[in-house]
Design a protein around this motif. Structure first.
Motif, PDB file in Angstrom:
ATOM      1  N   ALA A  83       5.980  25.740  36.283  1.00 13.76           N
ATOM      2  CA  ALA A  83       5.196  26.213  35.140  1.00 13.76           C
ATOM      3  C   ALA A  83       3.692  26.000  35.314  1.00 13.76           C
ATOM      4  CB  ALA A  83       5.678  25.519  33.864  1.00 13.76           C
ATOM      5  N   GLY A  84       3.316  24.846  35.865  1.00 14.94           N
ATOM      6  CA  GLY A  84       1.893  24.580  36.058  1.00 14.94           C
ATOM      7  C   GLY A  84       1.240  25.568  37.000  1.00 14.94           C
ATOM      8  N   ASP A  85       1.979  25.945  38.065  1.00 16.08           N
ATOM      9  CA  ASP A  85       1.456  26.921  39.017  1.00 16.08           C
ATOM     10  C   ASP A  85       1.447  28.326  38.417  1.00 16.08           C
ATOM     11  OD1 ASP A  85       1.037  25.037  41.074  1.00 16.08           O
ATOM     12  OD2 ASP A  85       3.168  25.079  41.561  1.00 16.08           O
ATOM     13  N   VAL A  86       2.421  28.615  37.569  1.00 18.86           N
ATOM     14  CA  VAL A  86       2.419  29.898  36.859  1.00 18.86           C
ATOM     15  C   VAL A  86       1.173  30.001  35.991  1.00 18.86           C
ATOM     16  CG1 VAL A  86       3.579  31.268  35.080  1.00 18.86           C
ATOM     17  CG2 VAL A  86       4.921  30.178  36.871  1.00 18.86           C
ATOM     18  N   TYR A  87       0.851  28.917  35.307  1.00 18.53           N
ATOM     19  CA  TYR A  87      -0.352  28.872  34.463  1.00 18.53           C
ATOM     20  C   TYR A  87      -1.601  29.169  35.288  1.00 18.53           C
ATOM     21  CZ  TYR A  87      -3.960  26.928  31.395  1.00 18.53           C
ATOM     22  OH  TYR A  87      -5.075  26.750  30.630  1.00 18.53           O
ATOM     23  N   SER A  88      -1.726  28.520  36.434  1.00 19.75           N
ATOM     24  CA  SER A  88      -2.896  28.735  37.290  1.00 19.75           C
ATOM     25  C   SER A  88      -2.936  30.156  37.814  1.00 19.75           C
ATOM     26  CB  SER A  88      -2.867  27.746  38.467  1.00 19.75           C
ATOM     27  OG  SER A  88      -2.937  26.421  38.006  1.00 19.75           O
ATOM     28  N   ALA A  89      -1.779  30.684  38.240  1.00 23.13           N
ATOM     29  CA  ALA A  89      -1.724  32.035  38.799  1.00 23.13           C
ATOM     30  C   ALA A  89      -2.176  33.069  37.779  1.00 23.13           C
ATOM     31  CB  ALA A  89      -0.306  32.346  39.276  1.00 23.13           C
ATOM     32  N   VAL A  90      -1.786  32.876  36.519  1.00 20.34           N
ATOM     33  CA  VAL A  90      -2.121  33.845  35.469  1.00 20.34           C
ATOM     34  C   VAL A  90      -3.552  33.679  34.983  1.00 20.34           C
ATOM     35  CG1 VAL A  90      -1.572  34.570  33.109  1.00 20.34           C
ATOM     36  CG2 VAL A  90       0.275  34.109  34.746  1.00 20.34           C
ATOM     37  N   GLY A 211       7.237  19.714  30.811  1.00 21.12           N
ATOM     38  CA  GLY A 211       7.054  21.135  30.571  1.00 21.12           C
ATOM     39  C   GLY A 211       8.259  22.007  30.834  1.00 21.12           C
ATOM     40  N   PRO A 212       8.059  23.332  30.711  1.00 20.65           N
ATOM     41  CA  PRO A 212       9.129  24.308  30.906  1.00 20.65           C
ATOM     42  C   PRO A 212       9.464  24.472  32.377  1.00 20.65           C
ATOM     43  CG  PRO A 212       7.062  25.420  30.520  1.00 20.65           C
ATOM     44  CD  PRO A 212       6.790  23.955  30.352  1.00 20.65           C
ATOM     45  N   GLY A 213      10.444  25.325  32.649  1.00 21.58           N
ATOM     46  CA  GLY A 213      10.888  25.533  34.024  1.00 21.58           C
ATOM     47  C   GLY A 213      10.044  26.526  34.769  1.00 21.58           C
ATOM     48  N   ARG A 214      10.626  27.030  35.827  1.00 20.54           N
ATOM     49  CA  ARG A 214       9.906  27.947  36.702  1.00 20.54           C
ATOM     50  C   ARG A 214       9.728  29.321  36.079  1.00 20.54           C
ATOM     51  NH1 ARG A 214      12.515  27.513  42.751  1.00 20.54           N
ATOM     52  NH2 ARG A 214      11.512  25.594  43.462  1.00 20.54           N
ATOM     53  N   GLY A 215       8.713  30.028  36.586  1.00 19.56           N
ATOM     54  CA  GLY A 215       8.511  31.417  36.211  1.00 19.56           C
ATOM     55  C   GLY A 215       8.291  32.246  37.457  1.00 19.56           C
ATOM     56  N   ILE A 278       0.133  33.979  28.233  1.00 15.84           N
ATOM     57  CA  ILE A 278       0.724  32.872  28.973  1.00 15.84           C
ATOM     58  C   ILE A 278       1.204  31.768  28.041  1.00 15.84           C
ATOM     59  CG2 ILE A 278      -1.487  31.686  29.336  1.00 15.84           C
ATOM     60  CD1 ILE A 278       1.482  31.912  31.795  1.00 15.84           C
ATOM     61  N   ALA A 279       0.547  31.603  26.898  1.00 13.63           N
ATOM     62  CA  ALA A 279       0.967  30.570  25.951  1.00 13.63           C
ATOM     63  C   ALA A 279       2.363  30.838  25.425  1.00 13.63           C
ATOM     64  CB  ALA A 279      -0.019  30.492  24.791  1.00 13.63           C
ATOM     65  N   TYR A 280       2.740  32.115  25.341  1.00 15.15           N
ATOM     66  CA  TYR A 280       4.081  32.455  24.868  1.00 15.15           C
ATOM     67  C   TYR A 280       5.098  32.429  25.999  1.00 15.15           C
ATOM     68  CZ  TYR A 280       1.647  33.785  20.650  1.00 15.15           C
ATOM     69  OH  TYR A 280       0.871  33.751  19.519  1.00 15.15           O
ATOM     70  N   VAL A 281       4.633  32.518  27.212  1.00 14.82           N
ATOM     71  CA  VAL A 281       5.519  32.397  28.379  1.00 14.82           C
ATOM     72  C   VAL A 281       5.897  30.941  28.603  1.00 14.82           C
ATOM     73  CG1 VAL A 281       5.737  32.755  30.863  1.00 14.82           C
ATOM     74  CG2 VAL A 281       4.545  34.454  29.461  1.00 14.82           C
ATOM     75  N   LEU A 282       4.909  30.065  28.589  1.00 16.53           N
ATOM     76  CA  LEU A 282       5.137  28.660  28.894  1.00 16.53           C
ATOM     77  C   LEU A 282       5.332  27.808  27.646  1.00 16.53           C
ATOM     78  CD1 LEU A 282       2.480  28.156  31.711  1.00 16.53           C
ATOM     79  CD2 LEU A 282       4.889  28.780  31.946  1.00 16.53           C
ATOM     80  N   GLY A 283       4.962  28.349  26.505  1.00 16.49           N
ATOM     81  CA  GLY A 283       5.051  27.584  25.275  1.00 16.49           C
ATOM     82  C   GLY A 283       3.680  27.091  24.855  1.00 16.49           C
ATOM     83  N   LEU A 284       3.392  27.220  23.574  1.00 15.81           N
ATOM     84  CA  LEU A 284       2.086  26.819  23.062  1.00 15.81           C
ATOM     85  C   LEU A 284       1.820  25.336  23.290  1.00 15.81           C
ATOM     86  CD1 LEU A 284       2.208  28.811  19.720  1.00 15.81           C
ATOM     87  CD2 LEU A 284       0.763  29.329  21.681  1.00 15.81           C
ATOM     88  N   ASP A 285       2.833  24.512  23.045  1.00 14.36           N
ATOM     89  CA  ASP A 285       2.659  23.074  23.227  1.00 14.36           C
ATOM     90  C   ASP A 285       2.374  22.734  24.680  1.00 14.36           C
ATOM     91  OD1 ASP A 285       2.985  22.576  20.578  1.00 14.36           O
ATOM     92  OD2 ASP A 285       5.101  22.023  20.718  1.00 14.36           O
ATOM     93  N   TYR A 286       3.090  23.423  25.578  1.00 12.57           N
ATOM     94  CA  TYR A 286       2.925  23.112  27.001  1.00 12.57           C
ATOM     95  C   TYR A 286       1.530  23.468  27.489  1.00 12.57           C
ATOM     96  CZ  TYR A 286       3.662  23.029  32.013  1.00 12.57           C
ATOM     97  OH  TYR A 286       3.548  22.763  33.347  1.00 12.57           O
ATOM     98  N   VAL A 287       1.032  24.631  27.081  1.00 12.42           N
ATOM     99  CA  VAL A 287      -0.320  25.030  27.492  1.00 12.42           C
ATOM    100  C   VAL A 287      -1.342  24.050  26.924  1.00 12.42           C
ATOM    101  CG1 VAL A 287      -2.079  26.811  27.240  1.00 12.42           C
ATOM    102  CG2 VAL A 287       0.268  27.448  27.790  1.00 12.42           C
TER     103      VAL A 287
END
Length: 708
Positions: A83-90, A211-215, A278-287
């Motif tokens: 999830a953290g790498d998904v956040y960075s990629a997006v 956090g959440p799982g992979r994307g 991305i906040a809805y992909v990973l979750g608002l709390d996680y972002v």
């Protein structure tokens, strides 16, 4: 069954056409599993010649950021990342999340009953403990719903479920635990992965992971294909796949590893809607957690600079800049025009761009602020001999030297002067350009005095000139534009584009338009451009192979009084001064962009031995890329407003013109209420003409040319 067949055929057609779907792998074991997936696909989707192509090409990367970069530059198509790498990629590299892994199957078999809002009817026991209202009416049914209408929804709801005695254990995030009361701290404890328990305050060492799982990520333009591909392999090789006996997508045990390509706990891949935040992909709390804890994605977000480029040539220069800079990382983002860059910076898709004076006005009205202004000419102390404070003081007390707008004609076209341009062919650097659009209006649309209905200079130019090239405009002011005729297939798409992909864009482009295309055919009678690099651009006509035999003596300037002058006489023969181009950004990123620019300037600005020069563009086949080539250095401007940089006369002219000629990018900023104002349309037009025609206030009559 029919739906499955359609999806398979779509992908079959895609792959049989020779296109390989390139999956990015992060280890040798992943590479092995990917290769087996490719073999399994070949076996279940046979073609007449099975050796003519591979359905999956497995691209080995060094690490997650290598994967991200390969996908970004079209060397790979997709990858499954944490999830953290998904956040960075997006957020940092412009990719998109296309799907995410779902892990609920494991839970439904483990627990007798649960409440997991949003899980749906697929596993009823996972909703058994929920307490939302039940109803056959969809709008009234809140049972197991992912909203506050379900009392046990989200982390606070999970804790409520435990406190109400409904469940024996609650799975929640540490943010809820931090808000626990003193009595709750005494009553409840954490269950640690090693079988022990701990106080609620020990969540940092006793937790189930972050956090959440992979994307799954891909490029924006590849999202639909990736969706189809994931759907196909999941239907074939997922937990309920028809070909699972041949290959198991979510099982890595046969490869002597764990979580290869996808996590082994994955139940299925959930496809995501396009353009989903991305906040809805990973979750608002996680972002929020990422940003609060300084996760690498957030820290990169704080350091990386995304520079907005408006053409392929600018992108090439920017990428070389990124390779040369020794400070914070630079990412080059491509847009279609300066106006598009303003939009992207407003929406946090880019961070900074250098804008001409008119676009500085537009950006300022849209909420952007100055960072640094270009300094030209002899009044600018060479960068090596001046300090940051000296430049600030110079800007405060002496101001920045402007460039001048000039009108250029061929010397042998002696019948042409500034007062008889109506009905002629015109060459402008681009739409909204300071010299070829804004200042020019003071000399060419004086007929507005007799027009009480319309003060839109955009439409006025359409009627004033016979035809021409004003990149970014439309109608007859695009008729002589040529696009990028050297690159096959791009001429139509780049024709009249407001960037260097149109060969007649900018100062160099307006000059090319005036002299004609390389075959010698002339398209313009007059060119409106800036004086700063005019002599060099004339020399460059032959150096670049565009046109032969031209020197400075073949051209003359058209002066406001109707006379003509040599091109070197711009100081006394011009259409007015143009405030300097300025780097603009959002208010929250000023410090980051300023620090980055000062470091870049120190290392790359004027050093002779540097392979990359910040203020030179010739090697990329154009001029004035990213910054004007005439720039001596970038002067700090964070202490100034955009109005101060533009100066009162230019600012007031822009105000008046744009109140009658709103730019698309300003449609949400400008709200003209002429009908509600007590001021009539004609009085508004009169004040506009007053600004357009300063000569009229001096008693100088503008000569009118009869229409042809």
């Amino acid at each position: 069954m029919k739906a499955v067949l359609v999806i398979v055929l779509i992908i079959f057609t895609l792959l049989s056409s020779g296109k390989k779907f390139r999956w990015c792998t992060l280890s040798d074991l992943e590479q092995r599993k990917c290769a087996e997936l490719s073999k399994a696909l070949t076996a279940v989707l046979p073609v007449s010649n099975t050796n003519s192509f591979a359905r999956i090409s497995c691209i080995r990367a060094h690490n997650t950021y290598d994967c991200i970069d390969k996908i970004r530059v079209n060397k790979a198509d997709a990858a499954s990342l944490d999830a953290g790498d998904v956040y960075s990629a997006v957020k940092l590299y412009g990719l998109t999340a296309v799907a995410k892994e779902i892990y609920e199957q494991v839970i439904s078999e483990y627990f007798n009953a649960s409440c997991i809002p949003g899980v749906g009817v697929a596993a009823p026991q996972l909703c058994a403990l929920c307490q939302g209202q039940k109803s056959y009416v969809r709008d009234k049914n809140h049972f197991c719903e992912t909203s506050s209408n379900e009392p046990f929804y989200d982390s606070d709801g999970a804790f409520r479920c435990l406190k109400d005695g409904v469940a024996d254990v609650a799975f929640l995030d540490h943010l809820t635990i931090m808000r626990a009361t003193e009595s709750e701290q005494q009553e409840y404890e954490l269950l640690c992965p090693d079988g022990t328990t701990a106080e609620l305050s020990k969540y940092s060492t006793c937790n189930l992971g972050k956090g959440p799982g992979r994307g799954i990520i891909t490029r924006h333009n590849f999202q639909k294909i990736t969706n189809q591909f994931l759907t196909m392999i999941q239907r074939l090789f997922g937990w309920k796949g028809k070909e699972r006996a041949r290959f198991e997508l979510f099982n890595s045990s046969s490869f002597a590893g764990k979580n290869l390509l996808f996590r082994d706990a994955t139940q299925h891949l959930q496809l995501l809607e396009e353009q989903l935040e991305i906040a809805y992909v990973l979750g608002l709390d996680y972002v929020a957690l990422l940003k609060g804890l300084g996760h690498e994605g957030s820290s990169l977000d704080n350091s990386v600079v995304r520079w907005c480029c408006i053409s392929n040539a600018e992108l090439r220069k920017c990428e070389e800049w990124a390779l040369s800079i020794k400070s914070d990382p630079l990412v080059c983002v491509q847009a279609t025009s300066m106006a598009n860059c303003i939009e992207m910076i407003k929406s946090s898709e880019a961070d900074a761009v250098t804008l001409d004076a008119t676009h500085v006005y537009i950006a300022g009205r849209c909420g952007l602020v100055p960072v640094a202004a270009e300094c030209y000419g002899q009044v600018c102390t060479p960068a090596a001999e001046s300090t940051e404070e000296m430049r600030k003081l110079h800007l405060k007390h002496k101001g920045l030297s402007p460039v001048y707008a000039v009108a250029l004609a061929k010397k042998n076209a002696r019948q042409i002067n500034i007062h008889n341009l109506r009905g002629r062919r015109s060459c402008h650097s681009h739409l909204y350009s300071p010299g070829g659009w804004l200042l020019l209006s003071r000399y060419t649309v004086g007929t507005l005095e007799n027009d009480t209905e319309n003060c839109d200079i955009g439409s006025a130019y359409q009627n004033y000139f016979w035809k021409g090239c004003m990149p970014g405009a439309d109608g007859n002011l695009c008729k002589v534009c040529i696009g990028d005729s050297e690159v096959e297939g791009t001429r139509v798409s780049s024709r009249c584009a407001a960037n260097h992909n149109e060969h007649y864009y900018g100062n160099m482009g307006a000059l090319r338009c005036l002299v004609g295309n390389p075959s010698g055919r002339s398209f313009g009678d007059v060119a409106f451009l800036e004086h700063s690099n005019l002599l060099w651009n004339i020399e460059n006509l032959e150096i670049s192979g565009w046109a032969k035999g031209y020197t400075a003596i073949d051209f003359e300037l058209l002066c406001p009084d109707g006379t003509r002058a040599a091109v070197t006489e711009w100081a006394g023969c011009n259409l007015g001064p143009i405030p300097p181009s300025t780097v603009m950004t959002r208010p929250v990123t000023v410090t980051k962009i300023y620090d980055f620019l000062m470091k870049s300037q120190e290392f790359l600005g004027t050093k002779v031995d540097s392979e990359f020069h910040l203020f030179q563009s010739q090697k990329y086949g154009e001029s004035d890329l990213l910054f004007k080539d005439a720039t001596q250095y970038l002067a700090p401007a964070t202490h100034m407003s955009y109005q101060e940089i533009l100066g009162e006369p230019f600012y007031q002219l822009a105000e008046s013109v744009f109140n009658c000629t709103p730019a698309v990018v300003l449609k949400e900023v400008f709200v003209l209420q002429i009908n509600k104002d007590t001021e009539s349309a004609s009085s508004l037009k009169s004040s506009y003409v007053e600004l357009l025609l300063p000569e009229a206030r001096k008693g100088t009559e503008i000569q009118k040319e009869p229409s042809k």
